[in-house]
Design a protein around this motif. Structure first.
Motif, PDB file in Angstrom:
ATOM      1  N   ARG A  74       0.837  -1.201   0.000  1.00  0.00           N
ATOM      2  CA  ARG A  74       0.000   0.000   0.000  1.00  0.00           C
ATOM      3  C   ARG A  74       0.871   1.252   0.000  1.00  0.00           C
ATOM      4  O   ARG A  74       0.596   2.217  -0.737  1.00  0.00           O
ATOM      5  CB  ARG A  74      -0.904  -0.015   1.232  1.00  0.00           C
ATOM      6  CG  ARG A  74      -1.812   1.214   1.367  1.00  0.00           C
ATOM      7  CD  ARG A  74      -2.573   1.188   2.679  1.00  0.00           C
ATOM      8  NE  ARG A  74      -1.672   1.180   3.818  1.00  0.00           N
ATOM      9  CZ  ARG A  74      -1.048   2.264   4.289  1.00  0.00           C
ATOM     10  NH1 ARG A  74      -1.199   3.438   3.684  1.00  0.00           N
ATOM     11  NH2 ARG A  74      -0.256   2.179   5.336  1.00  0.00           N
ATOM     12  N   ARG A  75       1.916   1.251   0.796  1.00  0.00           N
ATOM     13  CA  ARG A  75       2.827   2.406   0.837  1.00  0.00           C
ATOM     14  C   ARG A  75       3.501   2.620  -0.514  1.00  0.00           C
ATOM     15  O   ARG A  75       3.664   3.758  -0.976  1.00  0.00           O
ATOM     16  CB  ARG A  75       3.890   2.202   1.919  1.00  0.00           C
ATOM     17  CG  ARG A  75       3.342   2.225   3.344  1.00  0.00           C
ATOM     18  CD  ARG A  75       4.400   1.792   4.356  1.00  0.00           C
ATOM     19  NE  ARG A  75       3.848   1.751   5.701  1.00  0.00           N
ATOM     20  CZ  ARG A  75       3.827   2.794   6.532  1.00  0.00           C
ATOM     21  NH1 ARG A  75       4.358   3.940   6.150  1.00  0.00           N
ATOM     22  NH2 ARG A  75       3.300   2.681   7.731  1.00  0.00           N
ATOM     23  N   ARG A 123       2.401   1.860  -3.442  1.00  0.00           N
ATOM     24  CA  ARG A 123       1.483   2.354  -4.478  1.00  0.00           C
ATOM     25  C   ARG A 123       1.438   3.872  -4.513  1.00  0.00           C
ATOM     26  O   ARG A 123       1.089   4.464  -5.539  1.00  0.00           O
ATOM     27  CB  ARG A 123       0.083   1.774  -4.252  1.00  0.00           C
ATOM     28  CG  ARG A 123      -0.061   0.352  -4.738  1.00  0.00           C
ATOM     29  CD  ARG A 123      -1.514  -0.099  -4.777  1.00  0.00           C
ATOM     30  NE  ARG A 123      -2.077  -0.276  -3.448  1.00  0.00           N
ATOM     31  CZ  ARG A 123      -1.966  -1.391  -2.733  1.00  0.00           C
ATOM     32  NH1 ARG A 123      -1.284  -2.409  -3.210  1.00  0.00           N
ATOM     33  NH2 ARG A 123      -2.534  -1.481  -1.542  1.00  0.00           N
ATOM     34  N   HIS A 124       1.789   4.509  -3.397  1.00  0.00           N
ATOM     35  CA  HIS A 124       1.757   5.973  -3.326  1.00  0.00           C
ATOM     36  C   HIS A 124       3.118   6.611  -3.616  1.00  0.00           C
ATOM     37  O   HIS A 124       3.198   7.831  -3.766  1.00  0.00           O
ATOM     38  CB  HIS A 124       1.283   6.419  -1.938  1.00  0.00           C
ATOM     39  CG  HIS A 124      -0.115   5.984  -1.602  1.00  0.00           C
ATOM     40  ND1 HIS A 124      -1.225   6.473  -2.254  1.00  0.00           N
ATOM     41  CD2 HIS A 124      -0.587   5.087  -0.698  1.00  0.00           C
ATOM     42  CE1 HIS A 124      -2.319   5.913  -1.759  1.00  0.00           C
ATOM     43  NE2 HIS A 124      -1.958   5.060  -0.824  1.00  0.00           N
ATOM     44  N   SER A 125       4.196   5.801  -3.658  1.00  0.00           N
ATOM     45  CA  SER A 125       5.517   6.410  -3.739  1.00  0.00           C
ATOM     46  C   SER A 125       6.410   5.845  -4.837  1.00  0.00           C
ATOM     47  O   SER A 125       7.479   6.409  -5.099  1.00  0.00           O
ATOM     48  CB  SER A 125       6.248   6.244  -2.390  1.00  0.00           C
ATOM     49  OG  SER A 125       6.396   4.872  -2.072  1.00  0.00           O
TER      50      SER A 125
END
Length: 358
Positions: free
Chosen positions: A134-135, A137-139
């Motif tokens: 999840r982390r 996917r944002h970075s």
């Protein structure tokens, strides 16, 4: 198989001219890593939390990517923590000696990094890995994230093979050992993450350059061999026989005694590091800034692992102190052992440029 007797054995100095560096927000990374591990139930109780803190995995992350953003170094600390937990489950925990169960566990992990929300998973490591995904996917860009997922799965497959070899007492030959060791260090997915943590990703074409792929593979093998070499004396003292340890593989394949096989392992490791340094300098001549930063992280991983291992309980002796000594001066070349650049699975490194010395 060569069953070697117990006895004292000194680890030679390990050559590394790469300077030491550490992230300036190391304390914050440690605080995050311990809290994250508790939230995801990777540790239970004060005793396990103390053991995790002593391992200083956050410090290893801070050494691996010393120039990263705070979010980037935290992501590295989380992924590193998970790799240690997975290794412990396989090496010392309930999955030790159960390759079929470990294979099923690895299958569940391989789906956790890139799939849709899992709800409330019962296995803590699966939930923790899903949180890392999840982390990311944002970075991390979709292309680099796909590369990381692929390499994570390749590493899990190598861990399953190693588990099978261990339980069946199947000693690999040197090339088989090297081919598997390239993956079991977890460096492939870790370097994928390292390519994103400084705020700018190298172009996919740069990461796919043969020279950069070779530098990445060499980084993983150097870390794996350093771990084998540093743990060898303690394993022998404790009576541990490891069919996947470089000095033990050399003892079987060359007929060397423990001290000779250790010296051969160090010489092979030094030759690969010399090749890495020369190839790095060659690539640096044309590297764009993001690629240059990534290669600097690879260098930090090599040196950072040694600095971390020098203080790690895994590599200390009963009387106190480390068995590891780090030297900036390269020792005289020992050619008594195998030439690493002639091992079939990595021989292609030596064909990249006639200017690169091994």
């Amino acid at each position: 198989m060569n069953e070697q007797p117990r006895g004292s054995l000194s680890i030679p100095s390990l050559w590394c001219p790469i300077p030491s560096r550490i992230h300036p927000q190391r304390a914050s990374v440690t605080e995050f890593q311990l809290d994250w591990s508790l939230r995801h139930r990777l540790v239970a109780g004060d005793a396990e939390l103390t053991r995790l803190a002593r391992a200083d995995i956050a410090g290893l992350a801070a050494r691996f990517v010393p120039r990263a953003t705070l979010a980037g170094v935290r992501a590295m600390a989380a992924l590193l923590t998970l790799t240690f937990v997975i290794d412990d489950l396989n090496d010392e925990g309930p999955l030790r000696g159960r390759p079929d169960e470990f294979a099923r566990y690895a299958s569940a992990l391989s789906r956790a990094l890139d799939r849709s929300p899992l709800g409330e998973p019962t296995e803590p490591t699966v939930g923790a890995l899903h949180d890392i995904g999840r982390r990311l996917r944002h970075s991390v860009s979709p292309g680099l994230r796909a590369r990381l997922v692929r390499d994570f799965r390749l590493t899990l497959a190598a861990e399953v093979r190693e588990s099978t070899h261990n339980v069946r007492r199947l000693p690999p030959d040197l090339d088989t050992y090297v081919r598997n060791r390239l993956a079991t260090t977890w460096v492939l997915p870790l370097t994928d993450l390292a390519a994103s943590v400084d705020g700018a990703e190298p172009a996919p074409a740069d990461l796919d350059r043969p020279e950069v792929r070779a530098l990445t593979e060499m980084t993983g093998l150097i870390l794996g061999w350093d771990n084998d070499i540093c743990g060898y004396a303690k394993d022998r003292r404790d009576g541990v026989v490891d069919v996947n340890n470089l000095p033990d593989v050399l003892a079987r394949t060359t007929g060397a005694d423990p001290a000779e096989s250790l010296a051969q392992a160090v010489a092979m490791r030094d030759r690969v590091l010399a090749h890495w340094l020369a190839l790095r300098d060659q690539v640096a001549d044309t590297a764009r800034p993001a690629l240059a930063a990534h290669i600097a992280n690879l260098a930090s991983m090599i040196r950072g692992h040694l600095d971390w291992a020098a203080a790690c309980p895994r590599h200390t002796v009963p009387q106190g102190g480390s068995v590891i000594r780090i030297s900036s001066a390269r020792p005289a070349c020992d050619t008594s052992g195998p030439d690493p650049l002639r091992i079939p699975s990595i021989a292609w490194w030596g064909r990249l440029s006639s200017k690169v010395a091994g």
